[in-house]
Motif scaffolding. Structure first.
Motif, PDB file in Angstrom:
ATOM      1  N   LEU A  23       0.811  -1.228   0.000  1.00 42.25           N
ATOM      2  CA  LEU A  23       0.000   0.000   0.000  1.00 42.25           C
ATOM      3  C   LEU A  23       0.837   1.268   0.000  1.00 42.25           C
ATOM      4  O   LEU A  23       0.319   2.349   0.246  1.00 42.25           O
ATOM      5  CB  LEU A  23      -0.965   0.027   1.203  1.00 42.25           C
ATOM      6  CG  LEU A  23      -2.102  -0.976   1.153  1.00 42.25           C
ATOM      7  CD1 LEU A  23      -3.000  -0.805   2.361  1.00 42.25           C
ATOM      8  CD2 LEU A  23      -2.932  -0.790  -0.104  1.00 42.25           C
ATOM      9  N   LEU A  26      -0.226   3.870  -2.273  1.00 41.99           N
ATOM     10  CA  LEU A  26      -1.441   4.577  -1.891  1.00 41.99           C
ATOM     11  C   LEU A  26      -1.145   5.643  -0.834  1.00 41.99           C
ATOM     12  O   LEU A  26      -1.514   6.802  -0.987  1.00 41.99           O
ATOM     13  CB  LEU A  26      -2.466   3.573  -1.355  1.00 41.99           C
ATOM     14  CG  LEU A  26      -3.802   4.157  -0.947  1.00 41.99           C
ATOM     15  CD1 LEU A  26      -4.496   4.773  -2.144  1.00 41.99           C
ATOM     16  CD2 LEU A  26      -4.686   3.083  -0.352  1.00 41.99           C
ATOM     17  N   TRP A  27      -0.434   5.249   0.232  1.00 46.28           N
ATOM     18  CA  TRP A  27      -0.362   6.201   1.348  1.00 46.28           C
ATOM     19  C   TRP A  27       0.699   7.272   1.149  1.00 46.28           C
ATOM     20  O   TRP A  27       0.516   8.397   1.603  1.00 46.28           O
ATOM     21  CB  TRP A  27      -0.218   5.481   2.686  1.00 46.28           C
ATOM     22  CG  TRP A  27       1.092   4.848   3.010  1.00 46.28           C
ATOM     23  CD1 TRP A  27       1.415   3.535   2.858  1.00 46.28           C
ATOM     24  CD2 TRP A  27       2.245   5.474   3.574  1.00 46.28           C
ATOM     25  NE1 TRP A  27       2.692   3.315   3.283  1.00 46.28           N
ATOM     26  CE2 TRP A  27       3.221   4.484   3.728  1.00 46.28           C
ATOM     27  CE3 TRP A  27       2.535   6.786   3.967  1.00 46.28           C
ATOM     28  CZ2 TRP A  27       4.478   4.769   4.246  1.00 46.28           C
ATOM     29  CZ3 TRP A  27       3.783   7.059   4.478  1.00 46.28           C
ATOM     30  CH2 TRP A  27       4.734   6.044   4.616  1.00 46.28           C
ATOM     31  N   LEU A  30      -0.817   9.980  -0.829  1.00 44.51           N
ATOM     32  CA  LEU A  30      -1.821  10.667  -0.005  1.00 44.51           C
ATOM     33  C   LEU A  30      -1.159  11.657   0.948  1.00 44.51           C
ATOM     34  O   LEU A  30      -1.654  12.769   1.129  1.00 44.51           O
ATOM     35  CB  LEU A  30      -2.623   9.645   0.811  1.00 44.51           C
ATOM     36  CG  LEU A  30      -3.825   9.033   0.107  1.00 44.51           C
ATOM     37  CD1 LEU A  30      -4.559   8.084   1.034  1.00 44.51           C
ATOM     38  CD2 LEU A  30      -4.758  10.114  -0.368  1.00 44.51           C
ATOM     39  N   VAL A  31      -0.033  11.250   1.529  1.00 43.03           N
ATOM     40  CA  VAL A  31       0.675  12.164   2.430  1.00 43.03           C
ATOM     41  C   VAL A  31       1.146  13.396   1.667  1.00 43.03           C
ATOM     42  O   VAL A  31       1.020  14.530   2.136  1.00 43.03           O
ATOM     43  CB  VAL A  31       1.855  11.442   3.097  1.00 43.03           C
ATOM     44  CG1 VAL A  31       2.748  12.435   3.823  1.00 43.03           C
ATOM     45  CG2 VAL A  31       1.364  10.409   4.077  1.00 43.03           C
ATOM     46  N   VAL A  33      -0.198  14.654  -1.063  1.00 41.03           N
ATOM     47  CA  VAL A  33      -1.362  15.481  -1.392  1.00 41.03           C
ATOM     48  C   VAL A  33      -1.758  16.309  -0.180  1.00 41.03           C
ATOM     49  O   VAL A  33      -2.035  17.509  -0.281  1.00 41.03           O
ATOM     50  CB  VAL A  33      -2.526  14.598  -1.869  1.00 41.03           C
ATOM     51  CG1 VAL A  33      -3.803  15.399  -1.955  1.00 41.03           C
ATOM     52  CG2 VAL A  33      -2.218  13.984  -3.213  1.00 41.03           C
ATOM     53  N   LEU A  34      -1.721  15.657   0.983  1.00 40.28           N
ATOM     54  CA  LEU A  34      -2.065  16.365   2.208  1.00 40.28           C
ATOM     55  C   LEU A  34      -1.118  17.531   2.454  1.00 40.28           C
ATOM     56  O   LEU A  34      -1.552  18.658   2.746  1.00 40.28           O
ATOM     57  CB  LEU A  34      -1.999  15.377   3.369  1.00 40.28           C
ATOM     58  CG  LEU A  34      -2.839  15.678   4.589  1.00 40.28           C
ATOM     59  CD1 LEU A  34      -4.277  15.867   4.189  1.00 40.28           C
ATOM     60  CD2 LEU A  34      -2.707  14.566   5.589  1.00 40.28           C
ATOM     61  N   VAL A  37      -1.804  20.297  -0.058  1.00 38.12           N
ATOM     62  CA  VAL A  37      -3.053  21.026   0.118  1.00 38.12           C
ATOM     63  C   VAL A  37      -2.998  21.905   1.358  1.00 38.12           C
ATOM     64  O   VAL A  37      -3.526  23.014   1.384  1.00 38.12           O
ATOM     65  CB  VAL A  37      -4.222  20.021   0.196  1.00 38.12           C
ATOM     66  CG1 VAL A  37      -5.468  20.697   0.680  1.00 38.12           C
ATOM     67  CG2 VAL A  37      -4.466  19.406  -1.160  1.00 38.12           C
ATOM     68  N   MET A  38      -2.302  21.401   2.400  1.00 39.74           N
ATOM     69  CA  MET A  38      -2.289  22.136   3.649  1.00 39.74           C
ATOM     70  C   MET A  38      -1.528  23.446   3.525  1.00 39.74           C
ATOM     71  O   MET A  38      -1.860  24.425   4.193  1.00 39.74           O
ATOM     72  CB  MET A  38      -1.668  21.284   4.756  1.00 39.74           C
ATOM     73  CG  MET A  38      -2.688  20.441   5.472  1.00 39.74           C
ATOM     74  SD  MET A  38      -1.919  19.112   6.347  1.00 39.74           S
ATOM     75  CE  MET A  38      -1.699  19.823   7.943  1.00 39.74           C
ATOM     76  N   VAL A  87       9.810  11.345   4.570  1.00 43.29           N
ATOM     77  CA  VAL A  87       8.955  10.176   4.390  1.00 43.29           C
ATOM     78  C   VAL A  87       9.519   9.255   3.308  1.00 43.29           C
ATOM     79  O   VAL A  87       9.626   8.033   3.493  1.00 43.29           O
ATOM     80  CB  VAL A  87       7.518  10.622   4.037  1.00 43.29           C
ATOM     81  CG1 VAL A  87       6.692   9.454   3.554  1.00 43.29           C
ATOM     82  CG2 VAL A  87       6.856  11.250   5.229  1.00 43.29           C
ATOM     83  N   VAL A  91      10.849   5.459   3.772  1.00 37.80           N
ATOM     84  CA  VAL A  91      10.215   4.346   3.073  1.00 37.80           C
ATOM     85  C   VAL A  91      11.256   3.534   2.307  1.00 37.80           C
ATOM     86  O   VAL A  91      11.208   2.313   2.265  1.00 37.80           O
ATOM     87  CB  VAL A  91       9.125   4.877   2.117  1.00 37.80           C
ATOM     88  CG1 VAL A  91       8.742   3.831   1.094  1.00 37.80           C
ATOM     89  CG2 VAL A  91       7.904   5.277   2.901  1.00 37.80           C
TER      90      VAL A  91
END
Lengths: 264, 69
Positions: A23, A26-27, A30-31, A33-34, A37-38, A87, A91
């Motif tokens: 995954l 996926l994650w 997402l991190v 994008v977060l 956006v923030m 991150v 990973v």
């Protein structure tokens, strides 16, 4: 020739399957994008946040000029360069050393697979993850910035995305190299982050003399987002240096793995 | 400028952020519960994922799982 290429393809497919199954594909996006956006959202509401939560005396007037959309995007890139890079490196830190410690690498490498295709498949997967996450996050940030601050030209966004992606690719290559060189994943992550920080710091302190280091790529990306690259020839040298170092790190990683894959 | 502070005005901007955070929490929770073994007690990870905003799921993804295989 064809068969070795097919082998590489099979190995890459295996790595991609691993990315999907764990995954990560996926994650990690997402991190990003977060994060992307923030940044515009928090900058947009900064005056409101200060007013509601800040400890400001009644009647004090703070004027915060509304930043340009391109400046917001450059700040998003800065977020990607710190938290996002952290991150990604964490990973990728166990991509080789983890497999060596668990014995999976020696299982794979006894098969007639060139060591280089092992390294190259890991590298492809890491780069795919980095570019995918960066693009997703940056495009989300672009959309939000357009909504809240004003449009930014697509060419600027694309240009800064490419330059910054190269910096992340360089960091991923370093991660792979250190993950092969060192047995411990934590040490690999630490060395990568240290090297990346040192390169950025050197290139930031002496931009005229050391601007050809890969560490200056991130500031070239900010420049691309905000205006234009001031010193094009230096940028060319930085590109050449980055590509050379990436090739050297990949070759070095394969060489190290061939020499010491039997240790475990 | 912000005198008539209206929550409905903010919501369309905040909603995607909250949604993504929720998705991350759900993915991490499902993985944590389905995992045979986690590094450290499982209930601790559930608490971390639920209550440490954003960083919680990420730390679980990176550090929480043992390499099964």
């Amino acid at each position: 020739m064809t068969s070795s290429f097919t082998r590489l393809l099979v190995m890459v497919q295996k790595e991609l399957l691993e990315l999907v199954r764990s995954l990560k594909l996926l994650w990690v996006p997402l991190v990003f994008v977060l994060l992307g956006v923030m940044q515009p959202a928090s900058m947009y509401y900064m005056p409101l946040i200060l007013e509601k939560a800040g400890n400001i005396t009644e009647g004090a007037v703070i004027e915060i000029p509304q930043p340009l959309g391109s400046e917001v995007l450059a700040q998003t890139l800065q977020q990607f360069g710190t938290l996002g890079l952290l991150v990604l490196v964490l990973v990728g830190m166990s991509s080789v050393s983890g497999e060596r410690n668990s014995g999976a690498a020696s299982l794979i490498l006894v098969k007639p697979i060139a060591v280089f295709s092992f390294t190259a498949s890991k590298w492809t997967a890491l780069l795919l993850l980095a570019w995918g996450s960066l693009s997703a996050g940056y495009l989300a940030s672009w959309y939000y910035t357009g909504l809240l601050f004003g449009d930014v030209q697509a060419s600027k966004v694309l240009g800064s995305l490419l330059v910054f992606g190269l910096w992340l690719s360089f960091a991923m290559t370093l991660t792979l190299f250190f993950s092969t060189l060192l047995r411990s994943s934590a040490a690999a992550a630490f060395s990568t982050l240290g090297t990346a920080a040192a390169l950025s710091l050197l290139a930031g302190l002496l931009p005229k003399k050391l601007g050809w280091l890969p560490g200056s790529l991130s500031s070239f990306a900010y420049q691309t987002a905000v205006s234009d690259i001031a010193n094009v020839s230096l940028f060319g040298w930085a590109l050449a240096c980055t590509f050379t170092l990436m090739a050297a790190a990949l070759t070095g990683a394969s060489w190290l793995l061939r020499r010491s894959s039997a240790i475990d | 400028m912000y005198d008539n502070f209206d929550f409905g005005q903010i919501l369309p901007i905040i909603a995607p952020i909250l949604t993504i955070q929720l998705v991350l929490v759900i993915i991490a929770l499902v993985m944590c519960i389905k995992a045979e073994q986690t590094r450290g007690p499982k209930w601790m990870w559930v608490l971390i994922i639920l209550f440490v905003n954003l960083i919680g799921p990420i730390t679980f993804f990176i550090f929480g799982r043992r390499n099964e295989r």
